[in-house]
Design a protein around this motif. Structure first.
Motif, PDB file in Angstrom:
ATOM      1  N   MET A  67       0.805  -1.215   0.000  1.00 12.44           N
ATOM      2  CA  MET A  67       0.000   0.000   0.000  1.00 12.44           C
ATOM      3  C   MET A  67       0.846   1.277   0.000  1.00 12.44           C
ATOM      4  O   MET A  67       0.305   2.371   0.133  1.00 12.44           O
ATOM      5  N   HIS A  70      -0.407   4.484  -1.688  1.00 15.56           N
ATOM      6  CA  HIS A  70      -1.828   4.300  -2.016  1.00 15.56           C
ATOM      7  C   HIS A  70      -2.700   4.567  -0.794  1.00 15.56           C
ATOM      8  O   HIS A  70      -2.345   4.224   0.331  1.00 15.56           O
ATOM      9  N   ASP A  74      -0.601   5.293   4.249  1.00 11.61           N
ATOM     10  CA  ASP A  74       0.314   4.318   3.670  1.00 11.61           C
ATOM     11  C   ASP A  74       1.519   4.146   4.581  1.00 11.61           C
ATOM     12  O   ASP A  74       1.539   4.655   5.707  1.00 11.61           O
TER      13      ASP A  74
END
Length: 195
Positions: A67, A70, A74
């Motif tokens: 992640m 994102h 994160d």
């Protein structure tokens, strides 16, 4: 928490029914308080409600790598948060489990836990790992990994079906814990009367 319990009568609170709860960094604080309460024996915690908790300052889980860059939280967010708390100690050998609960040598003897996390967030794997450790070490731990959900999803999209479902699951867990405590209190009262 000690002050709150010592002053429970002033606020009409039951000092025997204290929960700790928190989300994200607050989840780390709640889990740390539960650990401290267990270790010192100063106060008793009935349960811990941990929502997408930050438990591990090392930020090295697979989901934190997946992640990175994102979503609204994160691995960079985690590193920033842990560094704000721990400074240069972040990720090193001298981090207190009261700050980063995943560092605890043992989770045995902790109160029952409700643990939840979104399936699409950096904290997913460390949360799953923490809940698995709780369960493996004899703690009654209920884990929910919400499909399609991201960090603090119910705050951002409170009307989403998954948010309603998560809030209902939390409330159901609390009701079950209170009901179990009521049964135990009733049994203790009955035993006291018949003794």
């Amino acid at each position: 928490m000690v002050w709150t319990i010592e002053n429970a009568d002033r606020f009409g609170l039951d000092p025997e029914r204290v929960f700790v709860t928190g989300a994200s960094a607050g989840g780390a604080l709640a889990a740390g308080v539960a650990l401290k309460a267990r270790d010192t024996g100063e106060v008793s915690v009935m349960g811990q409600l941990l929502l997408c908790p930050m438990t591990d300052d090392r930020v090295d889980s697979r989901s934190s790598r997946q992640m990175d860059g994102h979503g609204i939280w994160d691995s960079t967010s985690s590193v920033t948060g842990w560094t704000a708390l721990l400074g240069d100690r972040r990720g090193g050998p001298d981090v207190s489990p009261y700050a980063a609960p995943a560092r605890a040598a043992s989770l045995a003897g902790l109160p029952p836990a409700y643990v939840e996390v979104g399936a699409f967030e950096a904290l997913r794997d460390e949360t799953i790992s923490y809940a698995a450790r709780l369960s493996a070490e004899g703690v009654d731990a209920e884990l929910h990994v919400w499909g399609g959900a991201f960090h603090s999803f119910d705050e951002w999209v409170p009307d989403a079906t998954v948010s309603h479902t998560a809030r209902r699951a939390r409330a159901d867990w609390l009701r079950r814990l209170f009901a179990a405590a009521d049964r135990t209190d009733h049994m203790n009262d009955t035993n006291h009367v018949t003794s």
